[in-house]
Design an enzyme around this catalytic site. Structure first.
Site, short mmCIF file in Angstrom:
data_model
loop_
_atom_site.label_atom_id
_atom_site.label_comp_id
_atom_site.label_asym_id
_atom_site.label_seq_id
_atom_site.Cartn_x
_atom_site.Cartn_y
_atom_site.Cartn_z
N ASN A 35 -2.39 -7.54 -5.27
CA ASN A 35 -3.50 -7.46 -4.33
C ASN A 35 -3.13 -8.35 -3.15
O ASN A 35 -3.11 -9.58 -3.28
CB ASN A 35 -4.79 -7.94 -5.00
CG ASN A 35 -5.97 -7.90 -4.05
OD1 ASN A 35 -5.80 -7.74 -2.84
ND2 ASN A 35 -7.16 -8.04 -4.58
N SER B 225 -4.17 -0.23 14.05
CA SER B 225 -4.87 1.05 14.25
C SER B 225 -5.36 1.13 15.70
O SER B 225 -5.66 0.10 16.31
CB SER B 225 -6.08 1.12 13.32
OG SER B 225 -6.91 2.21 13.67
N GLY C 35 0.82 -1.21 0.00
CA GLY C 35 0.00 0.00 0.00
C GLY C 35 0.85 1.25 0.00
O GLY C 35 0.52 2.25 0.65
N SER C 36 1.97 1.22 -0.76
CA SER C 36 2.93 2.34 -0.65
C SER C 36 2.92 3.28 -1.85
O SER C 36 3.83 4.10 -2.00
CB SER C 36 4.35 1.80 -0.40
OG SER C 36 4.69 0.84 -1.36
N ARG D 204 0.94 5.61 -2.04
CA ARG D 204 0.55 6.91 -1.46
C ARG D 204 0.50 6.79 0.08
O ARG D 204 0.74 5.73 0.65
CB ARG D 204 -0.81 7.34 -1.99
CG ARG D 204 -1.95 6.46 -1.48
CD ARG D 204 -3.31 6.87 -2.04
NE ARG D 204 -4.38 6.26 -1.25
CZ ARG D 204 -5.63 6.13 -1.69
NH1 ARG D 204 -5.97 6.56 -2.88
NH2 ARG D 204 -6.54 5.57 -0.91
N TYR E 245 -13.50 -3.12 10.32
CA TYR E 245 -12.15 -2.54 10.41
C TYR E 245 -11.52 -2.80 11.79
O TYR E 245 -10.39 -3.28 11.89
CB TYR E 245 -12.24 -1.05 10.13
CG TYR E 245 -10.92 -0.32 10.06
CD1 TYR E 245 -10.12 -0.38 8.91
CD2 TYR E 245 -10.47 0.46 11.13
CE1 TYR E 245 -8.92 0.30 8.83
CE2 TYR E 245 -9.27 1.15 11.06
CZ TYR E 245 -8.50 1.07 9.92
OH TYR E 245 -7.30 1.76 9.85
N LYS F 79 -8.22 -5.07 12.51
CA LYS F 79 -7.00 -4.48 13.09
C LYS F 79 -6.66 -5.13 14.44
O LYS F 79 -5.48 -5.22 14.81
CB LYS F 79 -7.16 -2.97 13.24
CG LYS F 79 -7.24 -2.23 11.88
CD LYS F 79 -5.97 -2.38 11.07
CE LYS F 79 -5.95 -1.47 9.85
NZ LYS F 79 -4.71 -1.63 9.05
N ASN G 207 1.29 -2.65 5.37
CA ASN G 207 0.62 -1.36 5.59
C ASN G 207 -0.71 -1.24 4.84
O ASN G 207 -1.58 -0.48 5.26
CB ASN G 207 1.59 -0.25 5.15
CG ASN G 207 0.89 1.08 4.97
OD1 ASN G 207 0.64 1.81 5.93
ND2 ASN G 207 0.55 1.41 3.72
#
Ligand SMILES: NC(=O)c1ccc[n+]([C@@H]2O[C@H](COP(=O)([O-])OP(=O)(O)OC[C@H]3O[C@@H](n4cnc5c(N)ncnc54)[C@H](O)[C@@H]3O)[C@@H](O)[C@H]2O)c1
Length: 253
Positions: free
Chosen positions: A67, A146, A16-17, A19, A159, A163, A94
């Site tokens: 993915n 998170s 997920g890098s 952005r 979520y 997490k 991430n």
């Protein structure tokens, strides 16, 4: 240590890098000399980010569309990294998504999608890279969880659960590989200003900001600097830990 480039000749992969927080993590690893693998959904975006980082920091950078929720993508990604670099020192899980809804309205697909990316993804990616990580020195896995996984947030059954689950996975990896050279820790960011949080309504963003004792939202660098520390020699005796980087949001948990 190699002067101001302690990660010279080492390799870091951040999912997920393309952005956000992930990109900041990849930049901080590269700033200390690591070659980087940019993993995200879109090949062109991965390649562009990898190229920009390579040019800026004078390291090697490759982009791999993957993915993380798909086993075949994870193993193809490991094959590419092995062919390109022959090693992996830092795996940063991430990539993450939100699909908020109240329990009563949450669709099964919303549950599955978030669990697949946020929890199954780190499992599949770590499994795919274990053989490389076991042989690497140093060897670190950092999972981006998170505060939502610690507190449980209204509207985030999918979520928060994913997490929390990631914290359990972190501890298992830490224990299973403590004597096999891999250290594994998790970071729990609080509210950080990125595209992900930018997609929330202004009301929700204001509510979240009010929960931060330090009085300001997190910036991506607040998170990436702690990931870099966990990858560094100074963190060589830390494993199985959960570090909150949240301006005090979850104090007392
Ligand atoms: N921003 C925050 O306030 C905050 C707070 C706590 C935790 N986090 C966590 O930090 C991480 C990064 O968040 P962000 O704010 O930078 O998010 P973001 O949405 O800005 O970036 C996430 C990146 O992950 C990629 N991605 C999504 N699904 C993927 C998949 N299946 N495979 C590969 N890549 C995929 C996206 O394309 C995107 O580039 C996430 O795990 C998030 O849950 C963020």
């Amino acid at each position: 240590m190699n002067g101001d480039k302690p990660f010279k000749d080492q390799v870091g992969l951040v999912t997920g890098s393309a952005r956000g927080i992930g990109r900041a993590i990849a930049e901080d690893l590269a700033d200390w000399g690591a070659n980087v693998v940019i993993v995200d959904m879109d090949q062109a975006a991965c390649e562009q980010t990898a190229q920009e980082i390579a040019n800026k920091y004078g390291v090697k950078g490759i982009g791999v569309a993957c993915n993380v929720a798909k086993k075949e993508d994870a193993s193809a990604c490991a094959d590419k990294v092995k062919a390109e670099f022959g090693t992996l020192n830092f795996l940063v899980n991430n990539a993450g998504v939100i699909r908020d809804n109240l329990m009563l309205r949450m669709k099964e697909e919303e549950w599955d999608m978030v669990s697949d990316v946020n929890l199954k993804g780190p499992f599949l990616m770590t499994q795919a890279f274990l053989r490389l990580l076991i042989k690497a020195e140093p060897s670190r896995v950092v999972n981006i969880s998170s505060v939502s996984g610690l507190l449980g947030q209204v509207g985030q059954a999918n979520y928060s659960s994913s997490k929390s689950g990631l914290l359990g996975l972190t501890k298992v990896i830490a224990r299973e590989f403590a004597t096999k050279n891999i250290l594994c820790n998790a970071i729990c960011p609080g509210f950080v200003q990125t595209d992900m949080t930018g997609s929330l309504t202004d009301d929700v963003q204001e509510q979240l900001k009010k929960m931060i004792p330090i009085g300001r939202p997190g910036q991506v660098k607040d998170i990436s600097r702690v990931v870099r520390f966990l990858c560094s020699e100074d963190a060589g005796y830390i494993t199985g830990n959960i570090i909150r980087v949240d301006g005090g949001t979850a104090t007392g948990i």
